[in-house]
Write an enzyme that holds these catalytic residues in place. Structure first.
Site, PDB file in Angstrom:
ATOM      1  N   LYS A 178      46.978  36.430  23.490  1.00  0.00           N
ATOM      2  CA  LYS A 178      45.929  36.024  24.425  1.00  0.00           C
ATOM      3  C   LYS A 178      46.431  35.883  25.858  1.00  0.00           C
ATOM      4  O   LYS A 178      45.714  36.204  26.806  1.00  0.00           O
ATOM      5  CB  LYS A 178      45.298  34.720  23.954  1.00  0.00           C
ATOM      6  CG  LYS A 178      44.511  34.907  22.677  1.00  0.00           C
ATOM      7  CD  LYS A 178      43.773  33.670  22.257  1.00  0.00           C
ATOM      8  CE  LYS A 178      43.070  33.986  20.943  1.00  0.00           C
ATOM      9  NZ  LYS A 178      42.073  33.064  20.537  1.00  0.00           N
ATOM     10  N   GLU A 234      43.766  26.367  28.492  1.00  0.00           N
ATOM     11  CA  GLU A 234      42.500  26.832  29.059  1.00  0.00           C
ATOM     12  C   GLU A 234      41.689  25.612  29.452  1.00  0.00           C
ATOM     13  O   GLU A 234      41.732  24.584  28.750  1.00  0.00           O
ATOM     14  CB  GLU A 234      41.691  27.622  28.005  1.00  0.00           C
ATOM     15  CG  GLU A 234      41.983  29.089  27.986  1.00  0.00           C
ATOM     16  CD  GLU A 234      41.131  29.860  26.973  1.00  0.00           C
ATOM     17  OE1 GLU A 234      40.049  29.397  26.595  1.00  0.00           O
ATOM     18  OE2 GLU A 234      41.593  30.940  26.568  1.00  0.00           O
ATOM     19  N   HIS A 241      34.856  25.989  15.084  1.00  0.00           N
ATOM     20  CA  HIS A 241      35.085  27.141  15.956  1.00  0.00           C
ATOM     21  C   HIS A 241      34.925  28.472  15.223  1.00  0.00           C
ATOM     22  O   HIS A 241      35.441  29.488  15.656  1.00  0.00           O
ATOM     23  CB  HIS A 241      36.473  27.095  16.621  1.00  0.00           C
ATOM     24  CG  HIS A 241      36.697  25.864  17.437  1.00  0.00           C
ATOM     25  ND1 HIS A 241      35.874  25.506  18.471  1.00  0.00           N
ATOM     26  CD2 HIS A 241      37.640  24.904  17.360  1.00  0.00           C
ATOM     27  CE1 HIS A 241      36.297  24.380  19.010  1.00  0.00           C
ATOM     28  NE2 HIS A 241      37.363  23.987  18.346  1.00  0.00           N
ATOM     29  N   ARG A 269      38.600  45.516  16.453  1.00  0.00           N
ATOM     30  CA  ARG A 269      38.252  45.926  15.082  1.00  0.00           C
ATOM     31  C   ARG A 269      36.745  45.811  14.913  1.00  0.00           C
ATOM     32  O   ARG A 269      36.047  45.362  15.832  1.00  0.00           O
ATOM     33  CB  ARG A 269      38.919  44.968  14.093  1.00  0.00           C
ATOM     34  CG  ARG A 269      38.538  43.528  14.405  1.00  0.00           C
ATOM     35  CD  ARG A 269      38.959  42.558  13.334  1.00  0.00           C
ATOM     36  NE  ARG A 269      38.968  41.184  13.796  1.00  0.00           N
ATOM     37  CZ  ARG A 269      37.922  40.403  13.904  1.00  0.00           C
ATOM     38  NH1 ARG A 269      36.714  40.867  13.615  1.00  0.00           N
ATOM     39  NH2 ARG A 269      38.022  39.154  14.325  1.00  0.00           N
TER      40      ARG A 269
HETATM   41  P1  ADP Z   1      39.950  32.382  17.931  1.00  0.00           P
HETATM   42  O1  ADP Z   1      40.657  33.624  18.384  1.00  0.00           O
HETATM   43  O2  ADP Z   1      40.831  31.422  17.219  1.00  0.00           O
HETATM   44  O3  ADP Z   1      38.655  32.657  17.243  1.00  0.00           O
HETATM   45  P2  ADP Z   1      38.608  31.998  20.457  1.00  0.00           P
HETATM   46  O4  ADP Z   1      39.382  31.968  21.708  1.00  0.00           O
HETATM   47  O5  ADP Z   1      37.880  33.271  20.113  1.00  0.00           O
HETATM   48  O6  ADP Z   1      39.578  31.605  19.256  1.00  0.00           O
HETATM   49  O7  ADP Z   1      37.574  30.802  20.424  1.00  0.00           O
HETATM   50  C1  ADP Z   1      36.812  30.464  19.269  1.00  0.00           C
HETATM   51  C2  ADP Z   1      35.745  29.433  19.644  1.00  0.00           C
HETATM   52  O8  ADP Z   1      36.370  28.241  20.166  1.00  0.00           O
HETATM   53  C3  ADP Z   1      34.807  29.882  20.751  1.00  0.00           C
HETATM   54  O9  ADP Z   1      33.721  30.638  20.252  1.00  0.00           O
HETATM   55  C4  ADP Z   1      34.361  28.553  21.298  1.00  0.00           C
HETATM   56  O10 ADP Z   1      33.409  27.953  20.439  1.00  0.00           O
HETATM   57  C5  ADP Z   1      35.612  27.698  21.242  1.00  0.00           C
HETATM   58  N1  ADP Z   1      36.407  27.799  22.500  1.00  0.00           N
HETATM   59  C6  ADP Z   1      37.472  28.609  22.726  1.00  0.00           C
HETATM   60  N2  ADP Z   1      37.956  28.458  23.972  1.00  0.00           N
HETATM   61  C7  ADP Z   1      37.200  27.534  24.574  1.00  0.00           C
HETATM   62  C8  ADP Z   1      37.196  26.908  25.883  1.00  0.00           C
HETATM   63  N3  ADP Z   1      38.105  27.214  26.813  1.00  0.00           N
HETATM   64  N4  ADP Z   1      36.251  25.960  26.139  1.00  0.00           N
HETATM   65  C9  ADP Z   1      35.344  25.604  25.196  1.00  0.00           C
HETATM   66  N5  ADP Z   1      35.298  26.134  23.953  1.00  0.00           N
HETATM   67  C10 ADP Z   1      36.202  27.086  23.629  1.00  0.00           C
END
Ligand code: ADP
Length: 495
Positions: free
Chosen positions: A116, A200, A235, A292
């Protein structure tokens, strides 16, 4: 065109891919583990081969066995589905080197997007907005504290190699930083064999909006509109829809263009998804790219009339995309609900067991993608997804009415499912109005479905059931530890 495709996956997604192969007159080869000996995907494929014991590491993640089997059976291409090897650049490179076509992007695109922090650096170079935060892993507590003050609390600590909603820690004050940082590193190491953690900004109450893109090997790019995936637990998504009722035409134009720019930035081909967080003012920030096919691709298929898996196969074979951007329009609305074997009243504790009854809904506008049938075993080893139910309607209201109707038609016995929660969401006034964000479940069901923690008696019972059902070799202590572990499950769940 390919003559034979090996499907390096299981469950509903293996069946989905086999179906596309049949319609294209391509021979399909399934693989299966001990726990999946009688799974529908093994019967439906033209050929099926035992690949190893039940744990994924010995079967669906056994790189050498899968590659040598692909060669042995004369497969000229391999489809990874989602999860398992689908985003593993090392495996993809091995496949490419073995002269077998990987049905997906190149290993170099996957590598660019797999970490990431590296993806965030690339987005910065291409002026694509990212969630504010660091673009490099944090090396020490003092460095992290300094960065966090600049970014502003609350912040999220995230695993650079993360996925599946795992390895994220919310930090609201400076005092919590040190302990959260150390535990985030430990978790990242445990799940992803890499303890890199970055920061983040925690975006308050955003929506999760993602864009389906497609590229071919000739350099053509298209988007197939957005999906709204804000209804999540831990999440992880449980309800997805297309299009998003929140995104207007102007925002759609901007976000889909940004997604195409992301794809171009990493020289992407095949199907991919760019995930964004969107605030209430429709500002959007790049979250990550999934390189994917996505679990929720059926809603995009239902509103576009396209077959994404067939398109994946064609593009992998070097053909031009079968459509231009101008050829596709949003037709109606589609909503998908994921049916999981888990107890929403009990901390979403996954359930294992035999499906003593499994009757899926049907009728107008309903699509079911299921990897199980009556008598199938939901095992402890993999994702507890039983089926995906997608409804289509001319309008969002019609799609929702159909979804509700279909949820009521399910007849499942033998395992507890999350259908009661899905029904409650569908009947919730804010969901009906399209008024929700990623914190919907916590906000709307503060006293329901959040679950109590399983009592020790309940855990003991679950251990007895699981041991007897699976005749697993693990000791009951191991199973118990698995159940009371944070994630309560050995199988990875997919975003
Ligand atoms: P993963 O790769 O583990 O799925 P993501 O970065 O895609 O993680 O995030 C999954 C979920 O986590 C998002 O859809 C959101 O609900 C929450 N999330 C991730 N980053 C943030 C952020 N910076 N602020 C608020 N919620 C977040």
């Amino acid at each position: 065109m390919f003559k034979k495709i090996l499907i390096a996956n299981r469950g509903e997604i293996a069946l989905r891919i086999i179906r596309a192969c049949k319609e294209m007159s391509i021979k399909s080869v399934a693989i299966y583990s001990e726990a999946d000996k009688t799974s529908p995907h093994t019967k439906y494929a033209d050929e099926a081969y035992y690949i190893g014991e039940s744990p994924s590491s010995e079967s669906y993640l056994n790189q050498n066995k899968i590659i040598s089997l692909a060669k042995q059976v004369g497969a000229d291409a391999l489809h990874p589905g989602y999860g398992f090897f689908s985003e593993n650049a090392v495996f993809i490179k091995e496949i490419e080197d073995a002269g077998i076509t990987f049905i997906g992007p190149s290993s170099s695109s996957v590598k660019m997007m797999g970490i990431k922090t590296a993806a965030r650096q690339l987005m910065n170079q291409h002026k694509i907005p990212i969630v504010p935060g660091t673009t490099f892993p944090i090396k020490s507590i003092s460095e992290g504290l300094e960065a966090a003050i600049k970014i502003g609390y609350p912040i999220l600590l995230k695993a650079a190699a993360g996925g599946g909603g795992k390895g994220m820690k919310l930090v609201t004050t400076q005092n919590e930083f040190a302990s959260s940082f150390e535990s985030a590193q430990r978790e990242a190491l445990k799940f992803f064999a890499d303890d890199s953690v970055y920061i983040e900004k925690y975006i308050e109450n955003p929506k999760h909006i993602e864009v389906q893109i497609f590229g071919d090997k000739l350099g053509n790019y298209v988007h197939i509109f957005e999906r709204e995936c804000s209804i999540q637990r831990r999440h992880q998504k449980i309800i997805e829809e297309a299009p998003s009722s929140f995104v207007d035409d102007k925002t759609r134009k901007k976000i889909t263009q940004a997604a195409i720019n992301v794809a171009k930035a990493c020289g992407y081909y095949n199907a991919g998804t760019i995930e964004f967080l969107m605030d209430k003012y429709s500002n959007f920030y790049f979250l990550e790219m999934n390189t994917r096919l996505q679990v929720e691709h059926p809603v995009t298929e239902m509103i576009s009339g396209l077959d994404l898996v067939k398109e994946q196969i064609n593009v992998a074979a070097g053909k031009e995309l079968s459509f231009n951007q101008e050829d596709i329009k949003i037709n109606g609305h589609s909503i998908e609900a994921r049916i999981y074997a888990e107890d929403p009243e009990n901390n979403f504790l996954p359930f294992t067991g035999k499906l003593l009854e499994f009757l899926a809904p049907s009728g107008p506008g309903i699509r079911i993608d299921a990897g199980f049938s009556r008598g199938s075993l939901i095992s402890i080893y993999y994702d507890p997804l039983i089926a995906k139910l997608a409804a289509w309607g001319k309008t969002r209201d019609e799609a929702l009415e159909r979804l509700k109707r279909a949820l009521g038609e399910f007849q499942i016995a033998g395992v507890t499912t999350n259908i009661s929660l899905l029904k409650a969401v569908c009947n919730n006034i804010n969901f009906i109005k399209g008024n929700f964000d990623i914190n919907f479940l916590e906000k709307e069901f503060a006293n329901e479905f959040q679950g109590k923690t399983a009592s020790s008696d309940e855990i003991e019972n679950a251990v007895v059931i699981i041991s007897s059902l699976l005749k697993v070799r693990s000791s009951s202590t191991e199973i118990k530890n698995t159940l009371i572990d944070n994630n309560k499950w050995t199988g990875l769940q997919y975003e």
